[in-house]
Each structure stands twice: as structure tokens, then as C-alpha cells.
Scaffold this active site. Structure first.
Site, PDB file in Angstrom:
ATOM      1  N   ASN A 138       1.974  13.775   4.506  1.00 27.67           N
ATOM      2  CA  ASN A 138       1.074  12.866   5.231  1.00 27.67           C
ATOM      3  C   ASN A 138       1.587  11.435   5.298  1.00 27.67           C
ATOM      4  OD1 ASN A 138       0.289  13.519   2.359  1.00 27.67           O
ATOM      5  ND2 ASN A 138      -0.790  11.564   2.586  1.00 27.67           N
ATOM      6  N   CYS A 189      -2.443  11.452  10.511  1.00 35.82           N
ATOM      7  CA  CYS A 189      -1.402  12.241   9.827  1.00 35.82           C
ATOM      8  C   CYS A 189      -1.635  13.753   9.954  1.00 35.82           C
ATOM      9  CB  CYS A 189      -1.296  11.824   8.362  1.00 35.82           C
ATOM     10  SG  CYS A 189      -2.886  11.584   7.564  1.00 35.82           S
ATOM     11  N   GLY A 244       0.821  -1.212   0.000  1.00 40.20           N
ATOM     12  CA  GLY A 244       0.000   0.000   0.000  1.00 40.20           C
ATOM     13  C   GLY A 244       0.858   1.265   0.000  1.00 40.20           C
ATOM     14  N   HIS A 304      -0.418  17.384   3.555  1.00 41.78           N
ATOM     15  CA  HIS A 304      -1.616  17.970   4.151  1.00 41.78           C
ATOM     16  C   HIS A 304      -1.271  19.394   4.627  1.00 41.78           C
ATOM     17  CE1 HIS A 304      -3.398  14.177   3.638  1.00 41.78           C
ATOM     18  NE2 HIS A 304      -3.532  13.772   4.890  1.00 41.78           N
ATOM     19  N   ARG A 353      -5.132   3.026  19.088  1.00 38.64           N
ATOM     20  CA  ARG A 353      -4.611   4.345  19.489  1.00 38.64           C
ATOM     21  C   ARG A 353      -5.093   4.806  20.860  1.00 38.64           C
ATOM     22  NH1 ARG A 353      -5.422   7.614  13.892  1.00 38.64           N
ATOM     23  NH2 ARG A 353      -3.768   6.595  12.724  1.00 38.64           N
ATOM     24  N   SER A 358      -3.406  11.252  -1.499  1.00 34.96           N
ATOM     25  CA  SER A 358      -2.726  10.048  -1.020  1.00 34.96           C
ATOM     26  C   SER A 358      -3.060   9.746   0.442  1.00 34.96           C
ATOM     27  CB  SER A 358      -1.208  10.168  -1.187  1.00 34.96           C
ATOM     28  OG  SER A 358      -0.706  11.167  -0.335  1.00 34.96           O
ATOM     29  N   GLY A 359      -3.696  10.682   1.119  1.00 37.46           N
ATOM     30  CA  GLY A 359      -4.178  10.408   2.471  1.00 37.46           C
ATOM     31  C   GLY A 359      -5.221   9.295   2.477  1.00 37.46           C
ATOM     32  N   LYS A 394     -11.001  12.496  15.015  1.00 37.77           N
ATOM     33  CA  LYS A 394      -9.672  11.935  15.315  1.00 37.77           C
ATOM     34  C   LYS A 394      -8.652  13.051  15.561  1.00 37.77           C
ATOM     35  CE  LYS A 394      -9.841   8.318  12.099  1.00 37.77           C
ATOM     36  NZ  LYS A 394      -9.268   7.696  10.945  1.00 37.77           N
TER      37      LYS A 394
HETATM   38  N1  LIG Z   1      -2.169   7.353   3.388  1.00 41.36           N
HETATM   39  C1  LIG Z   1      -1.794   8.133   4.399  1.00 41.36           C
HETATM   40  O1  LIG Z   1      -1.403   9.294   4.210  1.00 41.36           O
HETATM   41  C2  LIG Z   1      -1.831   7.593   5.812  1.00 41.36           C
HETATM   42  C3  LIG Z   1      -1.197   8.357   6.815  1.00 41.36           C
HETATM   43  C4  LIG Z   1      -1.191   7.875   8.133  1.00 41.36           C
HETATM   44  C5  LIG Z   1      -1.801   6.664   8.414  1.00 41.36           C
HETATM   45  N2  LIG Z   1      -2.410   5.944   7.415  1.00 41.36           N
HETATM   46  C6  LIG Z   1      -2.978   4.634   7.780  1.00 41.36           C
HETATM   47  O2  LIG Z   1      -2.094   3.634   7.278  1.00 41.36           O
HETATM   48  C7  LIG Z   1      -2.834   2.444   6.940  1.00 41.36           C
HETATM   49  C8  LIG Z   1      -2.536   2.085   5.489  1.00 41.36           C
HETATM   50  O3  LIG Z   1      -3.010   3.138   4.644  1.00 41.36           O
HETATM   51  P1  LIG Z   1      -2.601   3.273   3.114  1.00 41.36           P
HETATM   52  O4  LIG Z   1      -2.897   4.679   2.778  1.00 41.36           O
HETATM   53  O5  LIG Z   1      -1.247   2.744   2.868  1.00 41.36           O
HETATM   54  O6  LIG Z   1      -3.706   2.308   2.394  1.00 41.36           O
HETATM   55  P2  LIG Z   1      -3.580   1.472   1.024  1.00 41.36           P
HETATM   56  O7  LIG Z   1      -2.725   2.187   0.054  1.00 41.36           O
HETATM   57  O8  LIG Z   1      -4.988   1.189   0.638  1.00 41.36           O
HETATM   58  O9  LIG Z   1      -2.861   0.100   1.461  1.00 41.36           O
HETATM   59  C9  LIG Z   1      -3.491  -0.889   2.229  1.00 41.36           C
HETATM   60  C10 LIG Z   1      -2.558  -2.079   2.429  1.00 41.36           C
HETATM   61  O10 LIG Z   1      -3.199  -3.031   3.282  1.00 41.36           O
HETATM   62  C11 LIG Z   1      -3.273  -4.304   2.617  1.00 41.36           C
HETATM   63  N3  LIG Z   1      -4.545  -4.945   2.968  1.00 41.36           N
HETATM   64  C12 LIG Z   1      -5.783  -4.451   2.779  1.00 41.36           C
HETATM   65  N4  LIG Z   1      -6.705  -5.333   3.242  1.00 41.36           N
HETATM   66  C13 LIG Z   1      -6.002  -6.382   3.735  1.00 41.36           C
HETATM   67  C14 LIG Z   1      -6.364  -7.607   4.330  1.00 41.36           C
HETATM   68  N5  LIG Z   1      -7.654  -7.932   4.549  1.00 41.36           N
HETATM   69  N6  LIG Z   1      -5.371  -8.475   4.713  1.00 41.36           N
HETATM   70  C15 LIG Z   1      -4.071  -8.147   4.532  1.00 41.36           C
HETATM   71  N7  LIG Z   1      -3.658  -6.997   3.953  1.00 41.36           N
HETATM   72  C16 LIG Z   1      -4.623  -6.138   3.560  1.00 41.36           C
HETATM   73  C17 LIG Z   1      -3.196  -3.995   1.139  1.00 41.36           C
HETATM   74  O11 LIG Z   1      -2.702  -5.174   0.475  1.00 41.36           O
HETATM   75  P3  LIG Z   1      -3.093  -5.558  -1.038  1.00 41.36           P
HETATM   76  O12 LIG Z   1      -2.179  -4.816  -1.937  1.00 41.36           O
HETATM   77  O13 LIG Z   1      -2.866  -7.017  -1.109  1.00 41.36           O
HETATM   78  O14 LIG Z   1      -4.545  -5.167  -1.196  1.00 41.36           O
HETATM   79  C18 LIG Z   1      -2.203  -2.837   1.151  1.00 41.36           C
HETATM   80  O15 LIG Z   1      -0.887  -3.341   1.301  1.00 41.36           O
HETATM   81  C19 LIG Z   1      -4.309   2.779   7.241  1.00 41.36           C
HETATM   82  O16 LIG Z   1      -4.614   2.327   8.534  1.00 41.36           O
HETATM   83  C20 LIG Z   1      -4.335   4.301   7.174  1.00 41.36           C
HETATM   84  O17 LIG Z   1      -5.383   4.841   7.904  1.00 41.36           O
HETATM   85  C21 LIG Z   1      -2.423   6.381   6.116  1.00 41.36           C
END
Ligand SMILES: NC(=O)c1ccc[n+]([C@@H]2O[C@H](COP(=O)([O-])OP(=O)(O)OC[C@H]3O[C@@H](n4cnc5c(N)ncnc54)[C@H](OP(=O)(O)O)[C@@H]3O)[C@@H](O)[C@H]2O)c1
Length: 348
Positions: A320, A139, A5, A232, A103, A169-170, A195
Site C-alpha cells: 500500500n 492504494c 509520515g 493490502h 483526484r 500502515s494504510g 473511493k
Molecule cells: N499510508 C498509506 O498506505 C497511503 C497510501 C496511499 C496514499 N496515502 C495518502 O498519503 C497521505 C499521507 O499519508 P501517511 O499515511 O503518510 O500519513 P502520516 O503517516 O500520518 O503522515 C502525515 C504527514 O503529514 C504531515 N502533516 C500532517 N498535518 C500537517 C499540517 N497541518 N501541515 C504540514 N504537515 C502536516 C505530518 O507531519 P508531522 O510529522 O510534522 O506531523 C506527516 O509528515 C494521505 O493523504 C494519505 O491518504 C497513504
């Protein structure tokens, strides 16, 4: 975990050559197992050559324990992450997570090292033998507290108002291609405003033994998704009860570097950069702020400072997915390692 991800790929970049945490196993869900990091790469910076060919794998907590893994970085969706993280802890594996599930648990520090490093002391709660579970805040809260912490005591705020302009990308990799974000602004991000308010109060709260008493200052948030890619931006108004000089506020921001004496490889020095131009910070120009090179994307950029007591107004920008995501988690682990809360690599 969640290595395919958006946050997971940022983890790969930060861990590829890390002096303490390099050579990670890349765990992913069914969609990505068997594919190479290079196949799914979605960032606008190069894939780390050390890991480009590495394939995503699936492992159960039991298999990770058997392989003597002792540390996991989490980038799984909230909801799915929580039970898995709990099982890892039971199996003696430390977890540094980006997900929201734990958290608010007792014994889990919500950490931004420059702001509340002493909250690491809440670790484990009543069960101090448990390996650490440390959470990044949301974030947006990360950028907000970095900007507020240096000036908090000078201003003694009565309230903080913040309006956010949050990048695509958030919302992870799905957010990058979201059609509704083409030339548009969406004035709602599910759960975000609550949050940011709650976590900001915890981060700026005071530790009493193994508990944190959140700040009681009201934090009023408007969150909007905008079509920028990364970074952000937040428009902040602090209603102050004290009236320090503007130069003392600027000095508090520029002199702020509480991690200066700690050997943390990816800590930015300084953590706050002040933009002097009228039209900064901008996501397109400032999102990778941070020195040294290992800390690119880790600094917050504060600008457009306007002070007319009792109102201090400014903008703050943070990356972020770096400062607010993978980079924040790696920095938390560096702090825990330096504080003796994490067993060094290879000690089982
Ligand atoms: N994006 C940001 O700016 C940001 C900032 C701070 C915190 N976060 C947090 O970080 C976490 C990840 O966010 P992201 O933005 O990286 O999301 P993302 O791009 O959608 O990535 C999600 C990841 O989780 C995996 N996944 C999804 N469902 C799954 C399951 N049932 N079993 C195992 N793996 C699974 C996906 O694997 P596959 O490729 O196999 O689907 C992918 O590797 C979230 O909790 C989010 O709230 C995000």
C-alpha cells in the site's frame, strides 16, 4: 511534503538515489521540523544513508518558488494538501500527490502507468500551460486495477466484487500503533469503499480528448482493516460476460508489461507476478515483490485463481505505501518526464 509520515519516509527511500529526482528537501509539519529523518524513521527497512542526517524543514510555496524548486511530491493528509498543492501549481511547481483533494478535478490525471498511461493527456484541462498535477489513486484501487487491466477485455465484466484486508500502515504512522487493531478486524474504513469504486471506474475508463469517461461496470467493495503491518490483500470476483480459457487469462497476466520499452527506472518488470502456491499471496511473504531491485514493492501478486464461468475469483496483494503510495507517485513522475510533461532538473 509530509516527509516525516509513513508515505513521506517511503518517498525518502525511493528518492535517495533516484537518477532524476535525488537530493530532495524534506518538508514536514510543526511536530517534525528540525528533527532528522533518522529520528522519526518508522519503516521496517533501513533508513537511506544519503538522507539519514537530513533535517525536516518548513517552506512556503513562495520560498520554494524563489529556490527554483520545480517538482513536489505530496504525502500530506487530504484536506490539508489541496490548497497547498493549488498554490504550488500557481507558482509553476509540478505536483505528484497521494492526497485525495484534487483526484476528481478536470485536468488532473489519476494515474497507474501500466493501466492508463494515456490519461496523462488530460493534463491541465483547458489551461495547458499549467505545470502538471498528477494524482495517485487510493492504494487499494491501485492493486485492483493492476490485476483487472490485463484480463478486462477478455472477460468483458458485468460486475466486479472486491473484499479488502487492509494493513495498519494504510492509516499512516498513527495506524501502526493503533490499539484497536491488536488481534482484531475493523469492518469499516471511512470513505474507502466509495473511493475504490469511483477511482477504479476512472482508471479503467476511456479517454476522450481531455476527458475520461469512467467505466460503467459496477464495482462493489467491502473494506476492512486487519492487523497486518504492510500490504493490502484483496479478494476479487469478476462476473464475466465472455468465457475465455483459463490458460488465456493466465497468459494475459504473465505477458502484461506495457512499460517494457520505456526507460522508467523504478517500473517493475513484470508488474504482475502469479503465485502458484495455494496459500499465496501473503503480506508477510510477498509484499516486497518486484524486479529489478529498484522496483521492490512495486509488483502486484495475483494468486488463488479460480475460473468457473461466469465467475473469475482471485486474490491480489500490493504494498500500500510503495506501489499504492510513494512508489506509485515516483513512477508517475518518471512517466511524465519520459513523456516530456516535466521539465528536467535544474531548468528552473
Ligand atoms: N499510508 C498509506 O498506505 C497511503 C497510501 C496511499 C496514499 N496515502 C495518502 O498519503 C497521505 C499521507 O499519508 P501517511 O499515511 O503518510 O500519513 P502520516 O503517516 O500520518 O503522515 C502525515 C504527514 O503529514 C504531515 N502533516 C500532517 N498535518 C500537517 C499540517 N497541518 N501541515 C504540514 N504537515 C502536516 C505530518 O507531519 P508531522 O510529522 O510534522 O506531523 C506527516 O509528515 C494521505 O493523504 C494519505 O491518504 C497513504
Amino acid at each position: 511534503m509530509g516527509a516525516s509520515g509513513y508515505i513521506g519516509q517511503h518517498f525518502a527511500r525511493r528518492l535517495a538515489r533516484h537518477p532524476a529526482f535525488a537530493d530532495p528537501l524534506l518538508l514536514a509539519g510543526d511536530r517534525s521540523v528540525g528533527r532528522r529523518l533518522d529520528d522519526v524513521w518508522a519503516l521496517d527497512v533501513p533508513v537511506p544513508p544519503e538522507l539519514a542526517d537530513r533535517r525536516f524543514v518548513a517552506r512556503t510555496p513562495r520560498q520554494l518558488q524563489a529556490a527554483r524548486v520545480n517538482l513536489a511530491f505530496g504525502a500530506l493528509p487530504s484536506g490539508h494538501a489541496g490548497p497547498l498543492e493549488s498554490e504550488l501549481l500557481q507558482r509553476g511547481i509540478a505536483v505528484f500527490t497521494n492526497a485525495a483533494d484534487h483526484r476528481r478535478d478536470a485536468g488532473v490525471p489519476l494515474l497507474v502507468p501500466e493501466v492508463n498511461a494515456d490519461h496523462l493527456r488530460v493534463l491541465g484541462g483547458r489551461d495547458s500551460r499549467r505545470p502538471p498535477l498528477v494524482a495517485n489513486p487510493n492504494c487499494t484501487a491501485t492493486g485492483l486495477v493492476l490485476a483487472l487491466a490485463p484480463v478486462w477485455d477478455l472477460l468483458a465484466p458485468a460486475a466486479v466484487h472486491v473484499t479488502t484486508y487492509q494493513a495498519r500502515s494504510g492509516a499512516g504512522i498513527p495506524g501502526l500503533g493503533a490499539a484497536e487493531l491488536s488481534a482484531n478486524v475493523i469492518p469499516h474504513i471511512a470513505g474507502e469503499e466509495e473511493k475504490v469504486a469511483v477511482e477504479t471506474a476512472v482508471l479503467l475508463g476511456k479517454r476522450r480528448g481531455r476527458r475520461v469517461v469512467p467505466s460503467a461496470v459496477p464495482i462493489l467493495v467491502h473494506a476492512a482493516r486487519v492487523p497486518t503491518r504492510d500490504g493490502h490483500l484483496e479478494a476479487v470476483t469478476v462476473v464475466a460476460r465472455r468465457a475465455p480459457s483459463e490458460s488465456s487469462l493466465r497468459r494475459a497476466w504473465t505477458e502484461f508489461d506495457p512499460l517494457a520499452r520505456l526507460p522508467l527506472p523504478t517500473a517493475p518488470h513484470p508488474p504482475i507476478q502469479l503465485a502458484t502456491e495455494d496459500d499465496r499471496p501473503q503480506p508477510a511473504l510477498d509484499v516486497w515483490a518486484g524486479t529489478p531491485a529498484s522496483a521492490r514493492g512495486m509488483a502486484a501478486v495475483v494468486g488463488r485463481i479460480r475460473w468457473s464461468a461466469p465467475h473469475l475469483r482471485f486474490f491480489v496483494l500490493t504494498h500500500n505505501a510503495v506501489r499504492g503510495g510513494a512508489g506509485g507517485s515516483v513512477l508517475n513522475a518518471e512517466l511524465a518526464l519520459a513523456a516530456g510533461d516535466l521539465r528536467p532538473r535544474g531548468t528552473g
